[in-house]
Design a protein around this motif. Structure first.
Motif, PDB file in Angstrom:
ATOM      1  N   GLY A  96       0.790  -1.222   0.000  1.00  0.00           N
ATOM      2  CA  GLY A  96       0.000   0.000   0.000  1.00  0.00           C
ATOM      3  C   GLY A  96       0.823   1.274   0.000  1.00  0.00           C
ATOM      4  N   LYS A  97       2.132   1.146   0.064  1.00  0.00           N
ATOM      5  CA  LYS A  97       3.002   2.322   0.042  1.00  0.00           C
ATOM      6  C   LYS A  97       3.480   2.584  -1.381  1.00  0.00           C
ATOM      7  N   ALA A  98       3.780   3.861  -1.670  1.00  0.00           N
ATOM      8  CA  ALA A  98       4.248   4.275  -2.993  1.00  0.00           C
ATOM      9  C   ALA A  98       5.614   4.929  -2.846  1.00  0.00           C
ATOM     10  N   ALA A  99       6.539   4.554  -3.724  1.00  0.00           N
ATOM     11  CA  ALA A  99       7.911   5.029  -3.608  1.00  0.00           C
ATOM     12  C   ALA A  99       8.441   5.560  -4.933  1.00  0.00           C
ATOM     13  N   VAL A 100       9.344   6.527  -4.833  1.00  0.00           N
ATOM     14  CA  VAL A 100      10.113   7.030  -5.969  1.00  0.00           C
ATOM     15  C   VAL A 100      11.584   6.838  -5.635  1.00  0.00           C
ATOM     16  N   VAL A 101      12.327   6.299  -6.613  1.00  0.00           N
ATOM     17  CA  VAL A 101      13.769   6.111  -6.457  1.00  0.00           C
ATOM     18  C   VAL A 101      14.442   6.764  -7.656  1.00  0.00           C
ATOM     19  N   THR A 102      15.337   7.714  -7.410  1.00  0.00           N
ATOM     20  CA  THR A 102      16.110   8.276  -8.512  1.00  0.00           C
ATOM     21  C   THR A 102      17.342   7.411  -8.716  1.00  0.00           C
ATOM     22  N   GLY A 103      17.763   7.286  -9.976  1.00  0.00           N
ATOM     23  CA  GLY A 103      18.925   6.458 -10.279  1.00  0.00           C
ATOM     24  C   GLY A 103      18.689   4.998  -9.966  1.00  0.00           C
ATOM     25  N   GLY A 104      17.550   4.464 -10.418  1.00  0.00           N
ATOM     26  CA  GLY A 104      17.147   3.122 -10.014  1.00  0.00           C
ATOM     27  C   GLY A 104      17.456   1.987 -10.957  1.00  0.00           C
ATOM     28  N   SER A 105      18.243   2.220 -12.003  1.00  0.00           N
ATOM     29  CA  SER A 105      18.461   1.136 -12.965  1.00  0.00           C
ATOM     30  C   SER A 105      19.714   0.314 -12.711  1.00  0.00           C
ATOM     31  N   ALA A 148       5.897  -2.345  -1.889  1.00  0.00           N
ATOM     32  CA  ALA A 148       5.659  -0.979  -2.355  1.00  0.00           C
ATOM     33  C   ALA A 148       5.499  -0.944  -3.872  1.00  0.00           C
ATOM     34  N   ALA A 149       4.669  -0.039  -4.352  1.00  0.00           N
ATOM     35  CA  ALA A 149       4.628   0.289  -5.776  1.00  0.00           C
ATOM     36  C   ALA A 149       5.727   1.317  -5.996  1.00  0.00           C
ATOM     37  N   VAL A 150       6.534   1.144  -7.052  1.00  0.00           N
ATOM     38  CA  VAL A 150       7.729   1.959  -7.224  1.00  0.00           C
ATOM     39  C   VAL A 150       7.785   2.579  -8.614  1.00  0.00           C
ATOM     40  N   VAL A 151       8.108   3.861  -8.658  1.00  0.00           N
ATOM     41  CA  VAL A 151       8.500   4.545  -9.889  1.00  0.00           C
ATOM     42  C   VAL A 151       9.963   4.916  -9.701  1.00  0.00           C
ATOM     43  N   PHE A 152      10.803   4.603 -10.701  1.00  0.00           N
ATOM     44  CA  PHE A 152      12.201   4.995 -10.627  1.00  0.00           C
ATOM     45  C   PHE A 152      12.612   5.696 -11.906  1.00  0.00           C
ATOM     46  N   ASP A 186      -1.078   7.247  -7.082  1.00  0.00           N
ATOM     47  CA  ASP A 186      -2.131   7.799  -6.217  1.00  0.00           C
ATOM     48  C   ASP A 186      -1.573   8.231  -4.864  1.00  0.00           C
ATOM     49  N   GLY A 187      -0.454   8.965  -4.921  1.00  0.00           N
ATOM     50  CA  GLY A 187       0.183   9.465  -3.706  1.00  0.00           C
ATOM     51  C   GLY A 187       1.625   9.009  -3.627  1.00  0.00           C
ATOM     52  N   LEU A 188       2.350   9.550  -2.668  1.00  0.00           N
ATOM     53  CA  LEU A 188       3.748   9.166  -2.439  1.00  0.00           C
ATOM     54  C   LEU A 188       3.998   9.037  -0.947  1.00  0.00           C
ATOM     55  N   ASP A 189       4.744   8.010  -0.579  1.00  0.00           N
ATOM     56  CA  ASP A 189       5.114   7.787   0.812  1.00  0.00           C
ATOM     57  C   ASP A 189       6.620   7.800   1.039  1.00  0.00           C
ATOM     58  N   ILE A 190       7.377   7.401   0.008  1.00  0.00           N
ATOM     59  CA  ILE A 190       8.814   7.184   0.179  1.00  0.00           C
ATOM     60  C   ILE A 190       9.557   7.831  -0.982  1.00  0.00           C
ATOM     61  N   LEU A 191      10.642   8.545  -0.673  1.00  0.00           N
ATOM     62  CA  LEU A 191      11.536   9.091  -1.697  1.00  0.00           C
ATOM     63  C   LEU A 191      12.954   8.652  -1.372  1.00  0.00           C
ATOM     64  N   VAL A 192      13.599   8.015  -2.348  1.00  0.00           N
ATOM     65  CA  VAL A 192      15.008   7.654  -2.211  1.00  0.00           C
ATOM     66  C   VAL A 192      15.759   8.452  -3.274  1.00  0.00           C
ATOM     67  N   ASN A 193      16.478   9.461  -2.839  1.00  0.00           N
ATOM     68  CA  ASN A 193      17.192  10.352  -3.742  1.00  0.00           C
ATOM     69  C   ASN A 193      18.589   9.794  -3.964  1.00  0.00           C
ATOM     70  N   ASN A 194      18.707   8.897  -4.939  1.00  0.00           N
ATOM     71  CA  ASN A 194      19.927   8.143  -5.159  1.00  0.00           C
ATOM     72  C   ASN A 194      20.722   8.600  -6.380  1.00  0.00           C
ATOM     73  N   ALA A 195      20.116   9.337  -7.303  1.00  0.00           N
ATOM     74  CA  ALA A 195      20.803   9.731  -8.536  1.00  0.00           C
ATOM     75  C   ALA A 195      22.025  10.571  -8.218  1.00  0.00           C
ATOM     76  N   ALA A 196      23.077  10.356  -8.991  1.00  0.00           N
ATOM     77  CA  ALA A 196      24.316  11.109  -8.787  1.00  0.00           C
ATOM     78  C   ALA A 196      25.011  11.298 -10.122  1.00  0.00           C
ATOM     79  N   VAL A 197      25.860  12.287 -10.162  1.00  0.00           N
ATOM     80  CA  VAL A 197      26.678  12.544 -11.347  1.00  0.00           C
ATOM     81  C   VAL A 197      28.119  12.298 -10.962  1.00  0.00           C
ATOM     82  N   HIS A 198      28.794  11.515 -11.777  1.00  0.00           N
ATOM     83  CA  HIS A 198      30.215  11.244 -11.546  1.00  0.00           C
ATOM     84  C   HIS A 198      31.018  11.948 -12.613  1.00  0.00           C
ATOM     85  N   THR A 199      32.091  12.583 -12.231  1.00  0.00           N
ATOM     86  CA  THR A 199      32.960  13.225 -13.201  1.00  0.00           C
ATOM     87  C   THR A 199      34.350  12.605 -13.105  1.00  0.00           C
TER      88      THR A 199
END
Length: 104
Positions: A6-15, A31-35, A83-96
Protein backbone atom coordinates in the motif's frame (compact mmCIF):
# COMPACT_ATOMS: atom_id res chain seq x y z
CA UNK A 1 1.80 -9.60 4.18
CA UNK A 2 4.69 -7.49 2.86
CA UNK A 3 5.69 -4.67 5.20
CA UNK A 4 5.28 -1.94 2.55
CA UNK A 5 2.01 -3.05 0.99
CA UNK A 6 0.00 0.00 0.00
CA UNK A 7 3.00 2.32 0.04
CA UNK A 8 4.25 4.28 -2.99
CA UNK A 9 7.91 5.03 -3.61
CA UNK A 10 10.11 7.03 -5.97
CA UNK A 11 13.77 6.11 -6.46
CA UNK A 12 16.11 8.28 -8.51
CA UNK A 13 18.93 6.46 -10.28
CA UNK A 14 17.15 3.12 -10.01
CA UNK A 15 18.46 1.14 -12.97
CA UNK A 16 21.79 0.00 -11.52
CA UNK A 17 23.92 -0.26 -8.43
CA UNK A 18 22.46 0.80 -5.10
CA UNK A 19 19.37 2.32 -6.73
CA UNK A 20 18.55 -0.96 -8.49
CA UNK A 21 18.89 -2.87 -5.22
CA UNK A 22 16.62 -0.35 -3.47
CA UNK A 23 13.96 -0.58 -6.20
CA UNK A 24 13.94 -4.37 -6.06
CA UNK A 25 13.81 -4.45 -2.25
CA UNK A 26 10.97 -1.91 -2.07
CA UNK A 27 9.02 -3.88 -4.67
CA UNK A 28 9.68 -7.19 -2.92
CA UNK A 29 8.46 -5.63 0.33
CA UNK A 30 5.18 -4.62 -1.33
CA UNK A 31 5.66 -0.98 -2.35
CA UNK A 32 4.63 0.29 -5.78
CA UNK A 33 7.73 1.96 -7.22
CA UNK A 34 8.50 4.54 -9.89
CA UNK A 35 12.20 4.99 -10.63
CA UNK A 36 14.17 7.13 -13.02
CA UNK A 37 17.17 6.20 -15.08
CA UNK A 38 19.53 8.30 -17.18
CA UNK A 39 20.50 6.34 -20.28
CA UNK A 40 20.32 2.56 -20.22
CA UNK A 41 16.79 1.53 -21.16
CA UNK A 42 17.78 -2.16 -21.26
CA UNK A 43 19.01 -2.03 -17.65
CA UNK A 44 15.80 -0.24 -16.61
CA UNK A 45 13.66 -2.83 -18.40
CA UNK A 46 15.58 -5.60 -16.60
CA UNK A 47 14.84 -3.99 -13.22
CA UNK A 48 11.14 -3.81 -14.12
CA UNK A 49 11.18 -7.45 -15.30
CA UNK A 50 12.86 -8.70 -12.13
CA UNK A 51 10.54 -6.71 -9.87
CA UNK A 52 7.41 -7.89 -11.70
CA UNK A 53 8.68 -11.47 -11.62
CA UNK A 54 8.80 -11.13 -7.83
CA UNK A 55 5.25 -9.78 -7.79
CA UNK A 56 6.14 -6.08 -7.61
CA UNK A 57 4.60 -3.11 -9.38
CA UNK A 58 7.43 -1.01 -10.86
CA UNK A 59 7.71 1.65 -13.59
CA UNK A 60 10.90 3.15 -15.00
CA UNK A 61 10.91 6.69 -16.42
CA UNK A 62 13.71 8.55 -18.18
CA UNK A 63 13.62 12.25 -17.29
CA UNK A 64 16.97 14.06 -17.26
CA UNK A 65 17.10 15.23 -13.66
CA UNK A 66 19.78 17.77 -14.55
CA UNK A 67 17.14 19.74 -16.46
CA UNK A 68 15.26 22.46 -14.56
CA UNK A 69 11.89 21.19 -13.39
CA UNK A 70 12.57 17.55 -14.27
CA UNK A 71 12.66 16.36 -10.65
CA UNK A 72 9.37 18.09 -9.91
CA UNK A 73 7.84 16.53 -13.03
CA UNK A 74 9.08 13.07 -12.01
CA UNK A 75 7.50 13.41 -8.57
CA UNK A 76 4.22 14.75 -10.00
CA UNK A 77 4.05 11.90 -12.53
CA UNK A 78 4.81 9.31 -9.86
CA UNK A 79 2.22 10.80 -7.52
CA UNK A 80 -0.44 10.60 -10.24
CA UNK A 81 0.48 7.03 -11.26
CA UNK A 82 0.71 5.75 -7.71
CA UNK A 83 -2.13 7.80 -6.22
CA UNK A 84 0.18 9.47 -3.71
CA UNK A 85 3.75 9.17 -2.44
CA UNK A 86 5.11 7.79 0.81
CA UNK A 87 8.81 7.18 0.18
CA UNK A 88 11.54 9.09 -1.70
CA UNK A 89 15.01 7.65 -2.21
CA UNK A 90 17.19 10.35 -3.74
CA UNK A 91 19.93 8.14 -5.16
CA UNK A 92 20.80 9.73 -8.54
CA UNK A 93 24.32 11.11 -8.79
CA UNK A 94 26.68 12.54 -11.35
CA UNK A 95 30.22 11.24 -11.55
CA UNK A 96 32.96 13.23 -13.20
CA UNK A 97 36.52 12.37 -14.10
CA UNK A 98 37.84 15.17 -11.93
CA UNK A 99 40.65 14.18 -9.62
CA UNK A 100 40.69 16.23 -6.42
CA UNK A 101 43.77 18.32 -5.83
CA UNK A 102 45.14 18.53 -2.31
CA UNK A 103 46.30 21.94 -1.24
CA UNK A 104 48.83 22.08 1.57
Amino acid sequence: MAVLTGKAAVVTGGSRGIGRAVVLRLARDGAAVVFNYARNREAANEVVRQAEEAGGRVTGLQPDLAEPGAAEDLLATAERRLDGLDILVNNAAVHTDVVPTLVA
